[in-house]
Every structure is written in structure tokens, then in C-alpha cells.
Design an enzyme around this catalytic site. Structure first.
Site, mmCIF file in Angstrom:
data_model
loop_
_atom_site.group_PDB
_atom_site.id
_atom_site.type_symbol
_atom_site.label_atom_id
_atom_site.label_comp_id
_atom_site.label_asym_id
_atom_site.label_seq_id
_atom_site.Cartn_x
_atom_site.Cartn_y
_atom_site.Cartn_z
ATOM 1 N N ASN A 1 -9.588 3.930 -1.893
ATOM 2 C CA ASN A 1 -8.782 2.945 -2.080
ATOM 3 C C ASN A 1 -7.383 2.977 -1.319
ATOM 4 O O ASN A 1 -6.430 3.935 -1.550
ATOM 5 C CB ASN A 1 -8.508 2.539 -3.705
ATOM 6 C CG ASN A 1 -7.795 1.286 -3.693
ATOM 7 O OD1 ASN A 1 -6.617 1.239 -3.406
ATOM 8 N ND2 ASN A 1 -8.384 0.214 -4.353
ATOM 9 N N SER A 2 -7.127 2.059 -0.451
ATOM 10 C CA SER A 2 -5.749 2.094 0.444
ATOM 11 C C SER A 2 -4.621 2.060 -0.476
ATOM 12 O O SER A 2 -3.550 2.850 -0.352
ATOM 13 C CB SER A 2 -5.608 0.751 1.261
ATOM 14 O OG SER A 2 -5.691 -0.311 0.405
ATOM 15 N N CYS A 3 -4.511 1.689 -1.641
ATOM 16 C CA CYS A 3 -3.353 1.609 -2.752
ATOM 17 C C CYS A 3 -3.191 2.867 -3.279
ATOM 18 O O CYS A 3 -2.041 3.405 -3.501
ATOM 19 C CB CYS A 3 -3.574 0.501 -3.823
ATOM 20 S SG CYS A 3 -3.523 -1.057 -3.052
ATOM 21 N N THR A 4 -4.459 3.568 -3.771
ATOM 22 C CA THR A 4 -4.080 4.898 -4.052
ATOM 23 C C THR A 4 -3.751 6.063 -2.936
ATOM 24 O O THR A 4 -2.869 6.795 -3.333
ATOM 25 C CB THR A 4 -5.641 5.442 -4.502
ATOM 26 O OG1 THR A 4 -6.221 4.470 -5.434
ATOM 27 C CG2 THR A 4 -5.520 6.684 -5.104
#
Length: 431
Positions: free
Chosen positions: A209-212
Site C-alpha cells: 500500500n502506497s500510504c503505508t
């Protein structure tokens, strides 16, 4: 010239196979005491990759009587290779894998000639590949497999009835391992399902996940992928990271390590960086040995058809016990590599050329940067002089047809670095 008694005794196990009749033989096989000499003199194999699987394959081929082997690999030996790539020793660290492997085999198996090549498979010309009856791939990436698959199909020649000339068929044996799991498959051009036919069966690669990655990294992999996917582009916006470059991988490792320290995450090291970026799953020597034996066995049978080849996919699952499975893949009638018909692409006339190019980068094509040339020689996006044709990219097919860049119904030849030979598509307008 008859073989000397000592030489014949050396290969007595193979002699038994060649001189005995069997119900499991191929259509062209007839037992004879002359086959051993023919096999020892003419068998010629190319092994692609000299890593954990490649080392085992080279050993098996040499001990199976193949006296003319070529091996190609662009990597050098790393300290971490030594636990499973048994042809290498501590003194070999830093040397090219193909050269060290070739020298080792020739020292241990008298009479076997192994020719080493250093570089990428795409750098060799057609004549180089035409000299082999069998190519065995011990690779760790999909892109190189796709190119080899396209190669063996592209080198085939056809008679006046559009049937493949048997003498131009190079059999491709593909092996692969993932921990306790492995597979071996045989690809006979235009007879079996090819690698491209079965791309849809490949498991999805690990994604994050890019946010992670950006906000809340928790494990070493998050730091490494952030350095690779985000920080590299900021530092080097004009080029992609070369996964085979020690300099590039060192930069990613050092950048990931700094990020890990910021978030108090341990476990980022150079080898882990290589494994995450290349999506490498730790190899197990016993799995490599089993899969290499299967690959060498299929190559051995391919020369004289003394036994039937597998049909055509073999799977080994050591993680659930000693479990195996063999089954045939079905050919895909719309395959861009082995189908005789062009694949139909449905678009509207308002579709822009750029949008078609982007479409070819998605499934089922999954190409990198396709070039497009129509049957009449008109170039939409050619391989060379792309900048001069860039003005066509925002044009719709209505405009392209009106200005004479494309004629409706023409077959378009698609070239890409993932393909050895051009693929064919035909546009079907939905309006």
C-alpha cells in the site's frame, strides 16, 4: 567411427535406453546401437542462467552425455550464492558465473566442452540460437522468459502448407523454483501452449500500500520499496533503476537503511534489498536439484525421442510433502506469440493512438513500450525515429485515417523489448 570400448562402457546406462524398444517411445524413435554415438556427437544445449538452478542443470547435462553445452549469464558470484550454487567456491566471489561454472564442469567431466557467454540474451543474434536443438531456461524473471519464448517461435520456418519445419523447432525447457515449490515445462513451438499463452496463470507479485510506504512503514520491505519506488525517482527522474547494477542497488540499500533508522526498523541489508527489489524468494538446494533433473530429463528425451516428453507442465510441491502434478496447458487461440491469427483489439474511432499504446501495456498484452507499424508500411509509432512521430500520439483514429497514417482493416505489427518477433493485432472499431 565406432566408439572405443571404454567410452561405450562409460555411457552404458544411456546405451541401454537407446538400444531397447519400449511402448513409451516417440513416433520417430527406432532402437539402434548407432544412436549412442550420434547422440554424443550431435547433442547441443544452451543453458540460460548459471545460478542455483543453472548449476544443477549444467551438472546433469554433462553427466547425461551432452558434450557440447553453452551457458549464458550476466551476473557475478556473490558470497550469498555459495550455499546453493555448488559449482562456486570462496575464491570465485566476484567472478562471472558462466565462466566459473563452465571451467568447473570441464575439469570434472572429461570430454565435455562448456562455452561460457557473458551478457544479456537479447544481445545474441539469430544464428547463435539456431545452433541449438534445446534451450533450457533457469531464470528468475518473467520478462526474460517471455523473450525466450518469443525467440523459439520467431526462429521457426514454415513449408508451403504453413506447417512448421521440424528442423527449425528449438525446444524450450523452462524451470523455476520458489522455496520448496518448483516447476518444469516443455514448450514445443506451435505444438504446445507457449509461455505467453499462460501468462494469466502467474501469481501476482507482492504489492504494498502506497500510504503505508509513505507514512507508516513497519517492516524492512516497506523502507526498501519506498526507496526504490519513490526516492529513486526524485533523485534520478530521467532513468529507471537497473536491478542488475551493484551501484544502483547500493544506492537503494543505503537510502532504505536511512529511512529504516528514522522509524527504528531493523533488518535492512544489501541482500534483503536485492531480494525485495527483484522479488527473489530464498532458494532451497534440494528443490533446485529436483527441478534441474526434470529439465535435463526433458532435454535428453528431446534429441532422439526414445521416450515421450511430458505433456507439458510438471509441478513439484515440497511444502506439502513430496507432491507432484503433471498436466497439459491448452493453447490460447488469441496468443500474440503462437497464434497464426492476429489478436483483435476492440476500440472506438475516437480512441487516441496514445490510448492504444497504453492498452497494450495492460493485460493480456503486458508490453513495456510497444512500437506500431501497419501492414502497408505506414508507421504509427516506429521503433526508430519515435520523436518524429510523437505528434500522432494525441490523434484519434478518425484523424489518423483521414490523414492517411492508417488504413482501416490493416494488421498492425507490434514490437517490444519483451518480444523477440513482432506480434500481430487487428483493430476492430466498435462504432
Amino acid at each position: 567411427m565406432e566408439l572405443e570400448i571404454n567410452e561405450r562402457n562409460r555411457w552404458k546406462d544411456i546405451t541401454n535406453i537407446f538400444e531397447r524398444d519400449t511402448q513409451f517411445k516417440g513416433d520417430l524413435f527406432e532402437p539402434s546401437d548407432e544412436l549412442l554415438e550420434m547422440y554424443l556427437e550431435s547433442a547441443k544445449v544452451l543453458v540460460v542462467g548459471a545460478g542455483g538452478l543453472g548449476c544443477e542443470i549444467l551438472k546433469d547435462l554433462a553427466l547425461s552425455g551432452v558434450k557440447d553445452i553453452h551457458v549464458i549469464d550476466l551476473d557475478t558470484i556473490d558470497l550469498t550464492n555459495l550455499n546453493r550454487q555448488f559449482l562456486f567456491r570462496m575464491k570465485d566471489v566476484g567472478k562471472f558465473k558462466s565462466q566459473v561454472a563452465a571451467d568447473f564442469i570441464m575439469r570434472r567431466v572429461p570430454g565435455c566442452k562448456v562455452t561460457a557467454h557473458i551478457g544479456k540474451i537479447q544481445e545474441k543474434d539469430d544464428e547463435f540460437y539456431r545452433q541449438f536443438q534445446v534451450i533450457i531456461a533457469g531464470l528468475d524473471n518473467v520478462e526474460a522468459r517471455r523473450w525466450l519464448n518469443s525467440l523459439v517461435h520467431g526462429l521457426c520456418q514454415f513449408d508451403e502448407d504453413q506447417k512448421v519445419k521440424i528442423e527449425t523447432q528449438i525446444r524450450l525447457v523452462d524451470g523455476g523454483t520458489e522455496g520448496f515449490k518448483g516447476q518444469a515445462r516443455l514448450i514445443v513451438p506451435y505444438e504446445t501452449a507457449c509461455y505467453e499463452c499462460t501468462l494469466g496463470t502467474l501469481p501476482k507479485q507482492q504489492s504494498y500500500n502506497s500510504c503505508t510506504l509513505a507514512s507508516t512503514p513497519r517492516i524492512p520491505e516497506h523502507c526498501i520499496m519506498y526507496a526504490y519506488l519513490h526516492e529513486w525517482d526524485l533523485a534520478f527522474p530521467t532513468r529507471k533503476a537497473d536491478k542488475d547494477s551493484m551501484e544502483d542497488m547500493t544506492w537503494i540499500y543505503e537510502t532504505a537503511k536511512k529511512r529504516a533508522e528514522q522509524f527504528n526498523i531493523k533488518g535492512v541489508d544489501y541482500n534483503k534489498t536485492i531480494g525485495v527489489v527483484k522479488n527473489i524468494i530464498p532458494a532451497i538446494a534440494s528443490t533446485n536439484a529436483i527441478i534441474a533433473a526434470s529439465c535435463a530429463n526433458e532435454a535428453f528425451k528431446a534429441f532422439l525421442q526414445q521416450s515421450l516428453n511430458i505433456k507439458d507442465y510438471f509441478q513439484y510441491m515440497g511444502n506439502t510433502g513430496v507432491s507432484t502434478l503433471t498436466f497439459p496447458y491448452e493453447r490460447n487461440e488469441k496468443c500474440i506469440v503462437c497464434s497464426s491469427l492476429p489478436q483483435t483489439v476492440k476500440i472506438s474511432r475516437s480512441t487516441k493512438l496514445q490510448e492504444l499504446q497504453d492498452l497494450l501495456k495492460e493485460k493480456p498484452f503486458e508490453l513495456t513500450d510497444p512500437s506500431l507499424t501497419a501492414d502497408n508500411g505506414s508507421m504509427l509509432i516506429p521503433v526508430v525515429m519515435r520523436n518524429q512521430h510523437a505528434e500522432k500520439l494525441p490523434m484519434s483514429f478518425t484523424q489518423l485515417i483521414a490523414e492517411g497514417h492508417y488504413q482501416e482493416g490493416l494488421i498492425i505489427h507490434v514490437t517490444d523489448k519483451k518480444l523477440f518477433a513482432p506480434a500481430k493485432i487487428q483493430i476492430h472499431f466498435t462504432d
